[in-house]
Design an enzyme around this catalytic site. Structure first.
Site, PDB file in Angstrom:
ATOM      1  N   GLY A  98     -77.722  30.836  28.095  1.00  0.00           N
ATOM      2  CA  GLY A  98     -76.508  30.263  28.670  1.00  0.00           C
ATOM      3  C   GLY A  98     -76.757  28.905  29.297  1.00  0.00           C
ATOM      4  O   GLY A  98     -76.337  28.639  30.423  1.00  0.00           O
ATOM      5  N   ALA A  99     -77.413  28.023  28.536  1.00  0.00           N
ATOM      6  CA  ALA A  99     -77.880  26.760  29.114  1.00  0.00           C
ATOM      7  C   ALA A  99     -77.097  25.546  28.644  1.00  0.00           C
ATOM      8  O   ALA A  99     -77.580  24.416  28.759  1.00  0.00           O
ATOM      9  CB  ALA A  99     -79.366  26.567  28.807  1.00  0.00           C
ATOM     10  N   GLY A 128     -72.835  24.471  33.239  1.00  0.00           N
ATOM     11  CA  GLY A 128     -72.983  25.046  34.561  1.00  0.00           C
ATOM     12  C   GLY A 128     -74.416  25.165  35.044  1.00  0.00           C
ATOM     13  O   GLY A 128     -75.239  24.257  34.886  1.00  0.00           O
ATOM     14  N   GLY A 145     -76.915  27.048  34.001  1.00  0.00           N
ATOM     15  CA  GLY A 145     -77.946  27.037  32.960  1.00  0.00           C
ATOM     16  C   GLY A 145     -78.300  25.639  32.508  1.00  0.00           C
ATOM     17  O   GLY A 145     -79.477  25.313  32.315  1.00  0.00           O
ATOM     18  N   TYR A 155     -67.558  43.491  36.365  1.00  0.00           N
ATOM     19  CA  TYR A 155     -68.466  42.352  36.507  1.00  0.00           C
ATOM     20  C   TYR A 155     -69.502  42.616  37.605  1.00  0.00           C
ATOM     21  O   TYR A 155     -70.704  42.407  37.408  1.00  0.00           O
ATOM     22  CB  TYR A 155     -67.668  41.083  36.825  1.00  0.00           C
ATOM     23  CG  TYR A 155     -68.534  39.879  37.112  1.00  0.00           C
ATOM     24  CD1 TYR A 155     -69.158  39.186  36.075  1.00  0.00           C
ATOM     25  CD2 TYR A 155     -68.737  39.427  38.414  1.00  0.00           C
ATOM     26  CE1 TYR A 155     -69.968  38.089  36.334  1.00  0.00           C
ATOM     27  CE2 TYR A 155     -69.543  38.331  38.678  1.00  0.00           C
ATOM     28  CZ  TYR A 155     -70.158  37.675  37.631  1.00  0.00           C
ATOM     29  OH  TYR A 155     -70.971  36.598  37.891  1.00  0.00           O
TER      30      TYR A 155
END
Length: 268
Positions: free
Chosen positions: A8-9, A12, A14, A162
């Site tokens: 997830g880079a 944001g 990441g 979540y």
């Protein structure tokens, strides 16, 4: 040169973690699920640091087959992996199922990272000392874990689902630490802060967050700092060990979640 894989880079926290580790001189394997966005981030890093070693790897973490392919790609790309940052996450307000038939908060936030880490454990051990860093959230402290309904089939609430997935992150990190004791691989989890990301805006639109640069600070600290060399099984906030949910100190609960996850992910 040390090598890190960050999930997830492309945005944001990441993305900022990738930028900062590249500045530290690390080779960065940068994962995302949008190849155009991924190549843009690679370009941004190379614009700032033309000699940086950074590569983009594409995978949809909601698919266990794509997680397996991501692991195969990493194993083919690099003979060593000094750190793995399990950063990717999603928030799903309505109950959705992945292509594997799994609830999406569970699939993306927990099971994908469980599977990916297990598939890369051999490489991490052969690169020891190595570190696994799993991004959770302070919201995990308010979660409950119902082993009879881990995927919220009985009644669904997006925020609770979540939060539960973030609690699973902490239990996973704690159990991984126990299993890797004496094997040269540490495992810690963290709260990045309430960070102004796209996910925060979609999940909690009224909340104000710190910048992604600040949000990445604890992840970068846990990957690079000599202060945490050998530290394992802990939960961090603001670069400090912080209290975590008491379930993370319950070996039976951690082992039970591990065994259920292993069965669902198809790992031994």
């Amino acid at each position: 040169m040390k090598t890190v894989l960050i999930t997830g880079a492309t945005d944001g926290i990441g993305k900022q973690t990738a930028l900062q580790l590249a500045r530290h001189g690390w080779r960065v394997l940068l994962h995302g699920r949008n190849s155009q966005r991924g190549e843009e981030v690679v370009g941004e890093i190379l614009d700032e640091m033309p000699h940086a070693q950074v590569e983009y790897l594409n995978a949809d973490l909601s698919s266990l087959n794509e997680v397996r392919q991501l692991a195969r790609t990493v194993l083919a790309l690099t003979p060593r992996l000094d750190a793995l940052v399990n950063n990717a996450g999603g928030f799903f307000p309505q109950r959705q199922l992945s292509r594997d038939g799994l609830e999406m908060n569970f699939a993306v936030n927990h099971l994908a990272h469980f599977l990916l880490t297990n598939l890369l454990l051999g490489l991490l051990q052969s690169s020891a000392p190595a570190r696994v860093v799993t991004v959770s959230s302070v919201i995990h402290r308010n979660a409950r874990l119902n082993f009879e309904d881990l995927q919220f089939e009985q009644s669904y609430n997006g925020t609770r689902a979540y939060a539960t997935s973030k609690l699973m992150n902490v239990l996973f990190a704690a159990e991984l630490a126990r299993r890797m004791e004496g094997k040269g691989v540490t495992s810690n989890s963290l709260h990045p802060g309430v960070v102004a990301t796209k996910m925060l805006q979609s999940a909690f639109p009224s909340m104000q967050g710190v910048s992604p640069v600040d949000g990445a600070a604890t992840s970068v600290y846990l990957v690079t700092s000599p202060d945490v060399e050998g530290v394992t099984g802990k939960y961090f906030e603001n670069k400090q060990i912080a209290p975590h949910h008491p379930l993370a100190d319950d070996p039976e609960a951690c082992a039970r979640l591990w065994e259920i996850s292993a069965r669902l992910a198809g790992v031994g």
